[in-house]
Structure formats: C-alpha cells, structure tokens
Design a protein around this motif. Structure first.
Motif, PDB file in Angstrom:
ATOM      1  N   UNK A  24       0.816  -1.215   0.000  1.00  0.00           N
ATOM      2  CA  UNK A  24       0.000   0.000   0.000  1.00  0.00           C
ATOM      3  C   UNK A  24       0.850   1.266   0.000  1.00  0.00           C
ATOM      4  N   UNK A  25       2.156   1.106   0.172  1.00  0.00           N
ATOM      5  CA  UNK A  25       3.057   2.253   0.105  1.00  0.00           C
ATOM      6  C   UNK A  25       3.285   2.592  -1.360  1.00  0.00           C
ATOM      7  N   UNK A  26       3.335   3.870  -1.685  1.00  0.00           N
ATOM      8  CA  UNK A  26       3.456   4.228  -3.100  1.00  0.00           C
ATOM      9  C   UNK A  26       4.797   3.827  -3.693  1.00  0.00           C
ATOM     10  N   UNK A  27       4.707   3.346  -4.882  1.00  0.00           N
ATOM     11  CA  UNK A  27       5.903   3.106  -5.671  1.00  0.00           C
ATOM     12  C   UNK A  27       5.950   4.304  -6.611  1.00  0.00           C
ATOM     13  N   UNK A  28       6.868   5.187  -6.376  1.00  0.00           N
ATOM     14  CA  UNK A  28       6.897   6.442  -7.119  1.00  0.00           C
ATOM     15  C   UNK A  28       7.374   6.177  -8.539  1.00  0.00           C
ATOM     16  N   UNK A  29       6.411   5.997  -9.393  1.00  0.00           N
ATOM     17  CA  UNK A  29       6.694   5.760 -10.799  1.00  0.00           C
ATOM     18  C   UNK A  29       5.847   6.741 -11.596  1.00  0.00           C
ATOM     19  N   UNK A  30       6.432   7.426 -12.565  1.00  0.00           N
ATOM     20  CA  UNK A  30       5.676   8.414 -13.336  1.00  0.00           C
ATOM     21  C   UNK A  30       4.390   7.858 -13.932  1.00  0.00           C
ATOM     22  N   UNK A  31       4.408   6.624 -14.403  1.00  0.00           N
ATOM     23  CA  UNK A  31       3.214   6.058 -15.038  1.00  0.00           C
ATOM     24  C   UNK A  31       2.058   5.971 -14.054  1.00  0.00           C
ATOM     25  N   UNK A  32       2.351   5.609 -12.810  1.00  0.00           N
ATOM     26  CA  UNK A  32       1.303   5.489 -11.798  1.00  0.00           C
ATOM     27  C   UNK A  32       0.796   6.865 -11.397  1.00  0.00           C
ATOM     28  N   UNK A  33       1.699   7.804 -11.199  1.00  0.00           N
ATOM     29  CA  UNK A  33       1.306   9.143 -10.778  1.00  0.00           C
ATOM     30  C   UNK A  33       0.499   9.849 -11.854  1.00  0.00           C
ATOM     31  N   UNK A  34       0.896   9.740 -13.106  1.00  0.00           N
ATOM     32  CA  UNK A  34       0.259  10.474 -14.195  1.00  0.00           C
ATOM     33  C   UNK A  34      -0.987   9.805 -14.750  1.00  0.00           C
ATOM     34  N   UNK A  35      -1.216   8.559 -14.402  1.00  0.00           N
ATOM     35  CA  UNK A  35      -2.363   7.853 -14.955  1.00  0.00           C
ATOM     36  C   UNK A  35      -3.510   7.835 -13.944  1.00  0.00           C
ATOM     37  N   UNK A  36      -4.521   8.692 -14.106  1.00  0.00           N
ATOM     38  CA  UNK A  36      -5.613   8.733 -13.154  1.00  0.00           C
ATOM     39  C   UNK A  36      -6.486   7.481 -13.189  1.00  0.00           C
ATOM     40  N   UNK A  37      -6.420   6.704 -14.255  1.00  0.00           N
ATOM     41  CA  UNK A  37      -7.217   5.484 -14.357  1.00  0.00           C
ATOM     42  C   UNK A  37      -6.491   4.269 -13.797  1.00  0.00           C
ATOM     43  N   UNK A  38      -5.307   4.487 -13.242  1.00  0.00           N
ATOM     44  CA  UNK A  38      -4.527   3.375 -12.703  1.00  0.00           C
ATOM     45  C   UNK A  38      -5.272   2.729 -11.537  1.00  0.00           C
ATOM     46  N   UNK A  39      -5.290   1.395 -11.533  1.00  0.00           N
ATOM     47  CA  UNK A  39      -5.950   0.662 -10.456  1.00  0.00           C
ATOM     48  C   UNK A  39      -5.036   0.567  -9.233  1.00  0.00           C
ATOM     49  N   UNK A  40      -3.778   0.917  -9.385  1.00  0.00           N
ATOM     50  CA  UNK A  40      -2.810   0.818  -8.302  1.00  0.00           C
ATOM     51  C   UNK A  40      -2.920   2.065  -7.424  1.00  0.00           C
ATOM     52  N   UNK A  41      -3.592   1.909  -6.277  1.00  0.00           N
ATOM     53  CA  UNK A  41      -3.786   3.045  -5.390  1.00  0.00           C
ATOM     54  C   UNK A  41      -2.504   3.279  -4.593  1.00  0.00           C
ATOM     55  N   UNK A  42      -2.069   4.526  -4.547  1.00  0.00           N
ATOM     56  CA  UNK A  42      -0.836   4.829  -3.848  1.00  0.00           C
ATOM     57  C   UNK A  42      -1.108   5.759  -2.680  1.00  0.00           C
ATOM     58  N   UNK A  43      -0.201   5.734  -1.749  1.00  0.00           N
ATOM     59  CA  UNK A  43      -0.284   6.597  -0.570  1.00  0.00           C
ATOM     60  C   UNK A  43       0.688   7.750  -0.729  1.00  0.00           C
ATOM     61  N   UNK A  44       0.265   8.901  -0.261  1.00  0.00           N
ATOM     62  CA  UNK A  44       1.183  10.037  -0.249  1.00  0.00           C
ATOM     63  C   UNK A  44       1.598  10.297   1.188  1.00  0.00           C
ATOM     64  N   UNK A  45       2.724  10.943   1.350  1.00  0.00           N
ATOM     65  CA  UNK A  45       3.196  11.302   2.692  1.00  0.00           C
ATOM     66  C   UNK A  45       2.194  12.231   3.362  1.00  0.00           C
ATOM     67  N   UNK A  46       1.577  13.104   2.572  1.00  0.00           N
ATOM     68  CA  UNK A  46       0.583  14.038   3.123  1.00  0.00           C
ATOM     69  C   UNK A  46      -0.603  13.267   3.703  1.00  0.00           C
ATOM     70  N   UNK A  47      -1.104  12.275   2.947  1.00  0.00           N
ATOM     71  CA  UNK A  47      -2.248  11.493   3.409  1.00  0.00           C
ATOM     72  C   UNK A  47      -1.924  10.750   4.701  1.00  0.00           C
ATOM     73  N   UNK A  48      -0.790  10.070   4.734  1.00  0.00           N
ATOM     74  CA  UNK A  48      -0.414   9.298   5.918  1.00  0.00           C
ATOM     75  C   UNK A  48      -0.181  10.222   7.116  1.00  0.00           C
ATOM     76  N   UNK A  49       0.381  11.394   6.872  1.00  0.00           N
ATOM     77  CA  UNK A  49       0.582  12.374   7.953  1.00  0.00           C
ATOM     78  C   UNK A  49      -0.758  12.878   8.472  1.00  0.00           C
TER      79      UNK A  49
END
Length: 198
Positions: A44-69
């Motif tokens: 559930x920790x984000x894998x910082x990959x441009x494809x995941x970040x830039x693709x809003x239709x990605x099924x891979x949900x990522x966590x941001x430091x802001x959200x966890x904080x």
C-alpha cells in the motif's frame, strides 16, 4: 539397568529436541507473520513511478506522505480514506480488536441502505457484533446492548447509532493513540516520506 539409563538419555534428548523444534516453529510463525505484514505495508506504500502518478485510471492506489501524515490529526481523518481504514484494520487485527472497525464500517454501510433491505442488514450486524453471544462481540455496556437489540427488531437507519458512537469513542481513546505510536504506523510514515523525497 544400563538399558534404562540409555532410554532415559534418549527421552531427555528427544524432549530437548522437541522443545527446540517447537521454539523454532514459533519463531518461524512469528517471522512469517512479520514478513506478511511487511509485504502488506509495502503493497500500500506508493511506488513512485511516473506512469502510476500520471495515470488517473490506474488501479494501483498509492499513498502520499501528506495522506499518511493527515491520519495523525484525528481518527475521523484516518477513517475517511480507504487506505487509512485498511491500515487501521490491520493494526487492530494485530491487537485482536478488528471487530471494532468492522462494526463501525458495517454501521456506515447500514446507514446508506435502502429501507427495504434494512431488516436483513440489521439482523446480520446484530448477530455478528451485538448479541451477547456474538462471535465478534463488540465491547458495549448492557444498557446499550439491550436498546440496540430492541431497535434492531424494528430497524431504522439510526438503529445502531448509539452502539456505533461508543465503539468509535473506544477506538478514538484507546486504539487510535496506540496506532499512532506503533511501529506499524511509524514505519509506514517513514517509508512514504522517504519515497516522496526521491
């Protein structure tokens, strides 16, 4: 007599070997549980990959430091996100009290239920969490249990509100502070902060 002495030595050795094996099995189970928990967190920790970040239709949900904080601001903030619910549930599972969040989530779902389905869901929630011999019984007082049982017989969207509020307060005062101090949360926070710096 020498035969008895040899037999006694063999029995003692067998007992020692059994205890050693049992200790190793316990260590293996504990280590396996730790590895499974680590793998879950990493999933559930984000894998910082441009494809995941830039693709809003990605099924891979990522966590941001802001959200966890933000989870540390309040229990409401933690429970407002799907990942927050999953992380808190995993923590409660490790404390053998995951019935609390499961009940709370079931109540949230119940409130959104159409009136013709209320009775079925009310029975299910009551039997799983509220009745005095429920397998996953929540920790509420006798009076609340009794009034909730009465309300569940003639269900309305607010039938479980009193019990849900008590469980929420219990999680907020007891489990939530421990979650914030736990290795589980602190490691996750550290990991997402490190990933956000990359």
């Amino acid at each position: 007599m020498p035969w008895m002495f040899l037999w006694h030595n063999s029995s003692a050795e067998m007992a020692d070997n059994y205890e050693a094996a049992e200790g190793k099995d316990h260590k293996k189970k504990t280590k396996t549980l730790g590895i499974e928990l680590k793998n879950f967190l990493l999933s559930i920790v984000p894998h910082i990959e441009p494809a995941v970040i830039n693709n809003p239709n990605s099924k891979h949900e990522t966590l941001s430091a802001v959200e966890v904080t933000q989870w540390s601001q309040s229990l409401a903030a933690l429970l407002s996100t799907q990942c927050g619910q999953v992380a808190f549930r995993e923590f409660l599972k490790s404390e053998f009290s995951d019935e609390n969040i499961d009940f709370w989530l079931a109540c949230e779902d119940y409130k959104k239920t159409q009136s013709d389905h209320l009775h079925v869901k009310a029975d299910k929630i009551y039997m799983e969490f509220v009745q005095s011999d429920a397998i996953r019984q929540i920790n509420i007082d006798f009076h609340t249990r009794k009034t909730t049982a009465q309300k569940a017989q003639n269900p309305t969207p607010s039938s479980f509100d009193e019990a849900q509020k008590l469980v929420y307060i219990l999680m907020e005062k007891d489990s939530y502070p421990r979650f914030l101090k736990s290795r589980f949360y602190l490691n996750l926070l550290s990991k997402v902060q490190c990933n956000s710096l990359k």
